[in-house]
Design a protein around this motif. Structure first.
Motif, short mmCIF file in Angstrom:
data_model
loop_
_atom_site.label_atom_id
_atom_site.label_comp_id
_atom_site.label_asym_id
_atom_site.label_seq_id
_atom_site.Cartn_x
_atom_site.Cartn_y
_atom_site.Cartn_z
N SER A 69 0.86 -1.17 -0.24
CA SER A 69 0.11 -0.07 -0.02
C SER A 69 1.05 1.04 -0.01
O SER A 69 2.14 1.35 0.40
N THR A 70 0.29 2.29 -0.41
CA THR A 70 0.96 3.60 -0.19
C THR A 70 1.43 3.86 0.92
O THR A 70 2.51 4.65 1.20
N LYS A 71 0.58 3.50 1.97
CA LYS A 71 0.85 4.19 3.15
C LYS A 71 1.90 3.23 3.97
O LYS A 71 2.67 3.74 4.67
N SER A 72 2.23 2.02 3.46
CA SER A 72 3.17 1.18 3.97
C SER A 72 4.48 1.03 2.84
O SER A 72 5.49 0.18 2.90
N LEU A 73 4.39 2.14 1.85
CA LEU A 73 5.62 2.03 1.06
C LEU A 73 7.01 2.20 1.70
O LEU A 73 7.89 1.42 1.35
N SER A 74 7.21 2.91 2.66
CA SER A 74 8.53 3.25 2.96
C SER A 74 8.97 1.79 3.85
O SER A 74 10.07 1.45 3.64
N ALA A 75 7.84 1.16 4.44
CA ALA A 75 8.31 -0.22 4.97
C ALA A 75 8.75 -1.37 4.02
O ALA A 75 9.44 -1.89 4.08
N SER A 76 7.84 -1.14 2.83
CA SER A 76 8.04 -2.25 1.84
C SER A 76 9.57 -1.78 1.15
O SER A 76 10.23 -3.03 0.98
N LEU A 77 9.86 -0.70 1.09
CA LEU A 77 11.30 -0.28 0.17
C LEU A 77 12.29 -0.75 1.34
O LEU A 77 13.03 -1.44 0.70
N LYS A 78 12.01 -0.62 2.44
CA LYS A 78 13.21 -1.10 3.44
C LYS A 78 13.14 -2.67 3.44
O LYS A 78 14.28 -3.13 3.55
#
Length: 320
Positions: free
Chosen positions: A143-152
């Protein structure tokens, strides 16, 4: 805790994917799921080639992971083939673009003997991506809200080409559907099966894909030799398109007032193309600047516009 370690091991390579093992490997869990849920539907070679045989529950999983992961060197993805009318330069909604122009034509021209002069190249990724095992895919935020976590989790830099592609893909996946459209981005074959059967209302399905057999390249004149299948006006079907992500993700949707055809073409040079074509009978919500209107000299809400499915795309329809 153990599963989180598995996810970390699987995804500790920047932009990576799993490589299919040899024919002596155990049956992938996704294939077992297919056989259970779709017992009368043969799995197309296209999807079979995208299955990973990584088994998170296998005792040798960590050894498999270390030997079966290879870097993702290149990705070419296809966006959905229309742009929503609400996506203007002043809009905060994502403007869906086309990575390569499909061949558009009017439905009224679809008849035996119709000729197209083309190279008949239907683009697809030059680097095969694979579905992650569903238990792994479900643990990765999408999700866009969790993009930072996904990228990490995926070890991808936010402003890199892949990082920006992921952001755009998530925005497309979360954008509002058109009137009469149902859509969803799916991160595993299992979720694609579940979504498709729920939308069509049956587990007895036919799956259509485009297949181009080329003996010679370059521009050639192709003639429509036969129409082997034509959907009924009331038929419900789901079209799935690969969309940019470090691992295989499909954008699937069902649209009202749409017909599908399976077409056989033959060129003057002997090339054969088994094409899947989709015809949109209601284009009233399409962006007036869409390339198809310019190519065909028609306006939104006018004549039915058709396009071919690429070799990476899938169309599902009830068998009866």
């Amino acid at each position: 805790m153990e599963f989180l370690v598995i996810v970390a091991v699987l995804l500790s390579f920047t932009g990576c994917h799993a490589k299919i093992k040899d024919s002596s490997s155990p049956m992938p869990l996704a294939l077992s799921y297919w056989n259970n849920k779709l017992p009368t539907t043969p799995i197309p070679t296209l999807l079979l080639a995208h299955l990973s045989s990584l088994e998170p529950n296998s005792p040798s999983y960590f050894k498999q992971t270390s030997t079966l992961i290879q870097p993702l060197t290149k990705i070419i993805y296809t966006h959905i083939t229309y742009t929503r009318n609400t996506a203007t330069s002043n809009s905060t909604k994502p403007k869906v673009t086309v990575s390569a122009e499909p061949m558009f034509f009017l439905q009224k021209t679809l008849s035996i003997g119709t000729k197209f002069t083309t190279d008949m190249v239907f683009w697809k990724s030059t680097e095969t991506l694979y579905f992650l095992p569903v238990v792994v895919a479900n643990k990765i935020p999408f999700s866009t809200k969790s993009l930072s976590a996904s990228l990490k989790t995926l070890h991808i830099t936010p402003n890199s080409e892949m990082g920006l592609t992921m952001k755009e893909t998530l925005e497309v996946c979360e954008s509002s559907a058109m009137t009469g459209e149902s859509k969803k981005c799916l991160t595993s074959l299992e979720s694609m099966i579940d979504y498709t059967t729920s939308q069509i209302g049956t587990n007895d399905l036919n799956v259509f894909v485009t297949n181009v057999s080329k003996t010679k390249s370059g521009l050639q004149q192709y003639s429509l030799a036969s129409i082997s299948f034509e959907s009924k006006p009331t038929s419900r079907f789901v079209a799935c398109h690969p969309i940019g992500y470090p691992y295989l993700v499909y954008f699937c949707h069902q649209i009202k007032d749409t017909r599908m055809f399976q077409l056989s073409f033959k060129s003057d040079e002997g090339n054969i193309a088994e094409m899947v074509a989709v015809c949109h009978e209601d284009t009233s919500e399409w962006n007036p600047e869409h390339v198809s209107f310019k190519m065909l000299h028609v306006k939104p809400g006018g004549e039915a516009i058709c396009h071919f499915m690429t070799e990476d795309e899938i169309l599902w329809i009830a068998a009866n």
